[in-house]
Structures are given as C-alpha cells and as structure tokens.
Design a protein around this motif. Structure first.
Motif, PDB file in Angstrom:
ATOM      1  N   TRP A 115     -12.371   4.352  92.549  1.00  0.00           N
ATOM      2  CA  TRP A 115     -13.766   4.224  92.996  1.00  0.00           C
ATOM      3  C   TRP A 115     -14.083   2.831  93.530  1.00  0.00           C
ATOM      4  N   TYR A 116     -13.057   2.071  93.779  1.00  0.00           N
ATOM      5  CA  TYR A 116     -13.263   0.688  94.248  1.00  0.00           C
ATOM      6  C   TYR A 116     -14.196   0.586  95.460  1.00  0.00           C
ATOM      7  N   PRO A 117     -14.078   1.481  96.458  1.00  0.00           N
ATOM      8  CA  PRO A 117     -14.988   1.355  97.613  1.00  0.00           C
ATOM      9  C   PRO A 117     -16.469   1.384  97.215  1.00  0.00           C
ATOM     10  N   PHE A 118     -16.767   1.987  96.060  1.00  0.00           N
ATOM     11  CA  PHE A 118     -18.158   2.099  95.596  1.00  0.00           C
ATOM     12  C   PHE A 118     -18.529   0.956  94.638  1.00  0.00           C
ATOM     13  N   MET A 119     -17.545   0.090  94.338  1.00  0.00           N
ATOM     14  CA  MET A 119     -17.787  -1.011  93.395  1.00  0.00           C
ATOM     15  C   MET A 119     -17.335  -2.324  94.015  1.00  0.00           C
ATOM     16  N   ARG A 120     -17.197  -2.327  95.318  1.00  0.00           N
ATOM     17  CA  ARG A 120     -16.685  -3.514  96.000  1.00  0.00           C
ATOM     18  C   ARG A 120     -17.854  -4.382  96.431  1.00  0.00           C
ATOM     19  N   GLY A 121     -17.925  -5.596  95.904  1.00  0.00           N
ATOM     20  CA  GLY A 121     -18.979  -6.520  96.301  1.00  0.00           C
ATOM     21  C   GLY A 121     -18.791  -6.973  97.737  1.00  0.00           C
ATOM     22  N   ASP A 122     -19.839  -7.549  98.301  1.00  0.00           N
ATOM     23  CA  ASP A 122     -19.759  -8.004  99.703  1.00  0.00           C
ATOM     24  C   ASP A 122     -18.644  -9.038  99.887  1.00  0.00           C
ATOM     25  N   ASP A 123     -18.379  -9.822  98.844  1.00  0.00           N
ATOM     26  CA  ASP A 123     -17.339 -10.858  98.948  1.00  0.00           C
ATOM     27  C   ASP A 123     -16.042 -10.472  98.237  1.00  0.00           C
ATOM     28  N   SER A 124     -15.924  -9.230  97.797  1.00  0.00           N
ATOM     29  CA  SER A 124     -14.710  -8.803  97.085  1.00  0.00           C
ATOM     30  C   SER A 124     -13.585  -8.550  98.078  1.00  0.00           C
ATOM     31  N   PRO A 125     -12.321  -8.576  97.604  1.00  0.00           N
ATOM     32  CA  PRO A 125     -11.204  -8.257  98.498  1.00  0.00           C
ATOM     33  C   PRO A 125     -11.376  -6.861  99.105  1.00  0.00           C
ATOM     34  N   ALA A 126     -10.823  -6.661 100.302  1.00  0.00           N
ATOM     35  CA  ALA A 126     -11.000  -5.380 100.999  1.00  0.00           C
ATOM     36  C   ALA A 126     -10.383  -4.218 100.216  1.00  0.00           C
ATOM     37  N   GLY A 127      -9.263  -4.483  99.552  1.00  0.00           N
ATOM     38  CA  GLY A 127      -8.611  -3.425  98.773  1.00  0.00           C
ATOM     39  C   GLY A 127      -8.539  -3.806  97.307  1.00  0.00           C
ATOM     40  N   TRP A 128      -8.361  -2.811  96.451  1.00  0.00           N
ATOM     41  CA  TRP A 128      -8.302  -3.033  95.000  1.00  0.00           C
ATOM     42  C   TRP A 128      -7.071  -3.872  94.648  1.00  0.00           C
ATOM     43  N   LEU A 129      -7.239  -4.874  93.821  1.00  0.00           N
ATOM     44  CA  LEU A 129      -6.113  -5.702  93.368  1.00  0.00           C
ATOM     45  C   LEU A 129      -6.068  -5.644  91.850  1.00  0.00           C
ATOM     46  N   LYS A 130      -4.883  -5.453  91.316  1.00  0.00           N
ATOM     47  CA  LYS A 130      -4.725  -5.240  89.867  1.00  0.00           C
ATOM     48  C   LYS A 130      -5.384  -6.343  89.026  1.00  0.00           C
ATOM     49  N   ASP A 131      -5.174  -7.587  89.425  1.00  0.00           N
ATOM     50  CA  ASP A 131      -5.660  -8.668  88.576  1.00  0.00           C
ATOM     51  C   ASP A 131      -7.008  -9.242  89.000  1.00  0.00           C
ATOM     52  N   HIS A 132      -7.622  -8.587  89.969  1.00  0.00           N
ATOM     53  CA  HIS A 132      -8.935  -9.065  90.384  1.00  0.00           C
ATOM     54  C   HIS A 132      -9.988  -8.238  89.645  1.00  0.00           C
ATOM     55  N   GLY A 133     -10.683  -8.845  88.686  1.00  0.00           N
ATOM     56  CA  GLY A 133     -11.728  -8.114  87.975  1.00  0.00           C
ATOM     57  C   GLY A 133     -12.822  -7.731  88.966  1.00  0.00           C
ATOM     58  N   CYS A 134     -13.234  -6.474  88.932  1.00  0.00           N
ATOM     59  CA  CYS A 134     -14.252  -6.005  89.899  1.00  0.00           C
ATOM     60  C   CYS A 134     -15.638  -6.537  89.543  1.00  0.00           C
ATOM     61  N   PHE A 135     -15.839  -6.910  88.277  1.00  0.00           N
ATOM     62  CA  PHE A 135     -17.204  -7.149  87.788  1.00  0.00           C
ATOM     63  C   PHE A 135     -17.438  -8.574  87.322  1.00  0.00           C
ATOM     64  N   PRO A 136     -18.637  -9.075  87.540  1.00  0.00           N
ATOM     65  CA  PRO A 136     -19.746  -8.422  88.244  1.00  0.00           C
ATOM     66  C   PRO A 136     -19.514  -8.492  89.754  1.00  0.00           C
ATOM     67  N   TYR A 137     -20.100  -7.563  90.465  1.00  0.00           N
ATOM     68  CA  TYR A 137     -20.051  -7.628  91.929  1.00  0.00           C
ATOM     69  C   TYR A 137     -21.483  -7.671  92.461  1.00  0.00           C
ATOM     70  N   MET A 138     -21.625  -8.136  93.676  1.00  0.00           N
ATOM     71  CA  MET A 138     -22.971  -8.168  94.292  1.00  0.00           C
ATOM     72  C   MET A 138     -22.907  -7.603  95.690  1.00  0.00           C
ATOM     73  N   ARG A 139     -23.872  -6.747  95.986  1.00  0.00           N
ATOM     74  CA  ARG A 139     -24.012  -6.169  97.316  1.00  0.00           C
ATOM     75  C   ARG A 139     -25.437  -6.429  97.770  1.00  0.00           C
ATOM     76  N   VAL A 140     -25.595  -6.992  98.948  1.00  0.00           N
ATOM     77  CA  VAL A 140     -26.936  -7.220  99.482  1.00  0.00           C
ATOM     78  C   VAL A 140     -27.230  -6.129 100.500  1.00  0.00           C
ATOM     79  N   ARG A 141     -28.346  -5.437 100.267  1.00  0.00           N
ATOM     80  CA  ARG A 141     -28.784  -4.362 101.157  1.00  0.00           C
ATOM     81  C   ARG A 141     -30.265  -4.585 101.433  1.00  0.00           C
TER      82      ARG A 141
END
Ligand code: FE2
Ligand code: FE2
Length: 300
Positions: A115-141
């Motif tokens: 579900w990474y595409p739905f939890m990817r912050g605006d500044d997060s890596p484009a693809g899921w990375l094992k050691d990159h914690g997804c959280f917290p993320y921020m999306r500006v809309r």
C-alpha cells in the motif's frame, strides 16, 4: 473549500474457506471478484454502499485510518490492494495502518510495501525501501497537510494495542511545525485513539501522552482515528486552542451488531490561517442497509 472524506476499519471481507492450493491455482482477479461477492453476501454491500455515496459527494481526498484487513494474510492484502486501486488514484487516498494490518510478525512489511503508493509522502522515495520508515509522512493537498502516523505493531494474541514512539513523535512535531509555518490546515491521521480511556487497556495505544505533547508543541487543526468502531469526538490541547479528535464507525458494519452501523465523515475546510472553519457531516447507513443518510452535522 476542501472536502475530505474519512472512513476507517474497512476489515475487508472474511478469509475465504479455501485451501492455499485452491487459491494459488486461481488468478488474483478472479479471486477478488469472488471475494467481493462473498462480502456482498455477508455485509449486504455495506462498504460498497458507503463508497458509492462518498463518490457522489466528490470529496477532494479520502483518508482511511487503518484496519483494512483482518488477519493480514497475503491474499487479504492483495484483495485490499485491488480494492484500493479500484477506489481511486493513490494520490487522492491516504492510509495509515491499524493493528490488524500488522497482525502477525512480517505482515507490517507486506502491507506497507503493498500500500506504499497510498502512504507515500510528498518527499518520500518514489518506491518502497525496506529500511525507509514510511511514518510519519506528509502530503499537501490544496490548503491541507495530511500527516500520517503509524501505531501498528504485531501484538500477542488477543492484544490490539498500538505504539507511538519518540522517534515518530519528534518527526511528527517537525512536520506539524513546517506545515503550520506554510499556513496549512494540519490533519493528523492515526489508527488508535490518542485519548486515555477511549478504549480498553488491551486495545490502547502506548504513547498517548507523547502524542498529546506532539500535538500541543507542533500544532494541529484536526486528528482522525479509527480502531474503536465508534463515532466519537474528543479534544486535545493545541497551542492555538482545543484540537478535535474524531473517530468513526467501521466502514463494513451492517445493522444488528453491537457497534454502530457503518458511517463516514465528510469534512469541509474553509477559511485560512487564524480563521479556519471546519464542518463535519457524518453520513451513516440506513436501518434497512440499502442507503446512506446524513446523521449529524458539527461545526467545530
Ligand atoms: Fe478495527
Ligand atoms: Fe484496530
């Protein structure tokens, strides 16, 4: 005006009563269709009914505050992924995981990858990375900053607790401050209610006080959560006044259960920094489970 729909605790369908070999021989699309039909049978289309109504009201964004699956098996995770893809563009849907999405060790990695595409912050890596914690993320809309936190941890059987730790708290404060300085309306999404007494001991979040300190020092305009399957409004102290903390019933709850029927919140955000106007309309399933109707309107 920015419109945000909020659902939670989708708990998509029960596990199918098939052996792994039977399932492995089917293509996933066939499985998903079959799975959906089963859901219709068991939950008379409750989730579909809610989603159709949400679509009708054309929100700018959809927030889902966790517990998308039940046992976090690979097949359930795939079914949810397919359901999410059908629900909309990942840039318009933001998810935080719940305890069921990390039901067993290893499940958390599977759900966050899928579900990474739905939890990817605006500044997060484009693809899921094992050691990159997804959280917290921020999306500006638009005028809104959506900040996703995770409380999901694998717990022993019969426990459903969550954890909000110091690393995540520090990072969340930084995001909240940056979003505040940018004049954005800050919405924090978290699965467990960050409120003492909102749920029983074995289902509570560890780090409630830490979360409260995060909100009061970073600042926020709204906190959304799930987990309790209840329609509730609590308050946390913010530095510019009280911050509403809003929970919602499970999006799959049909009538006749011990918990309230399925519902969603539709928030309207208007105004600007120092003069935000927030309205919440709660739409709930009708008693005959065939439609959705406005149950309550709150002006915060
Ligand atoms: Fe749940
Ligand atoms: Fe939960």
């Amino acid at each position: 005006m920015f419109k945000l729909a909020h659902i939670s605790d989708v708990h998509l369908g029960p596990l199918p009563d098939l052996t792994f070999r039977e399932l492995a021989s089917k293509r996933i699309t066939g499985f998903v269709n079959w799975h959906r039909n089963r859901i219709r049978h068991l939950f008379p289309g409750t989730l579909d009914c809610l989603m159709k109504d949400i679509e009708k009201r054309k929100p700018d964004h959809l927030a889902i505050t966790g517990d998308l699956v039940n046992l976090a098996s690979s097949l359930e995770i795939e079914a949810v992924t397919a359901w999410l893809m059908a629900a909309g563009d990942p840039k318009d849907i933001s998810i935080v995981p719940g305890n069921h999405d990390a039901y067993v060790p290893g499940a958390y990695e599977k759900t966050s990858r899928a579900w990474y595409p739905f939890m990817r912050g605006d500044d997060s890596p484009a693809g899921w990375l094992k050691d990159h914690g997804c959280f917290p993320y921020m999306r500006v809309r638009g005028p809104v900053a959506l900040i996703g936190c995770s409380t999901a941890v694998a717990t022993p059987p019969f426990a459903a607790s969550g954890y909000f730790g110091p690393r995540q708290a520090r990072a969340t404060v930084n995001l909240l401050r940056a979003a505040g300085e940018a004049g954005l309306f800050r919405i924090v999404m978290i699965h467990h209610p960050p409120i003492r007494g909102a749920t029983s001991m074995h289902k509570r979040m560890i780090g409630i006080r830490r979360f409260a300190a995060t909100v009061s020092s970073g600042g926020a305009e709204l906190v959304l959560h799930g987990h309790t399957h209840l329609n509730t409004v609590y308050w946390l102290k913010g530095h510019a006044g009280p911050v509403p903390v809003v929970g919602i019933a499970s999006a799959s709850q049909g009538p006749g259960g011990s918990k309230p029927v399925a519902a969603y919140n539709l928030f309207s955000v208007d105004g600007g920094p120092g003069d935000w106007r927030l309205t919440r309309e709660r739409f709930a399933l009708t008693a005959d489970a065939t439609d959705v109707t406005l149950a309550e309107t709150t002006h915060f």
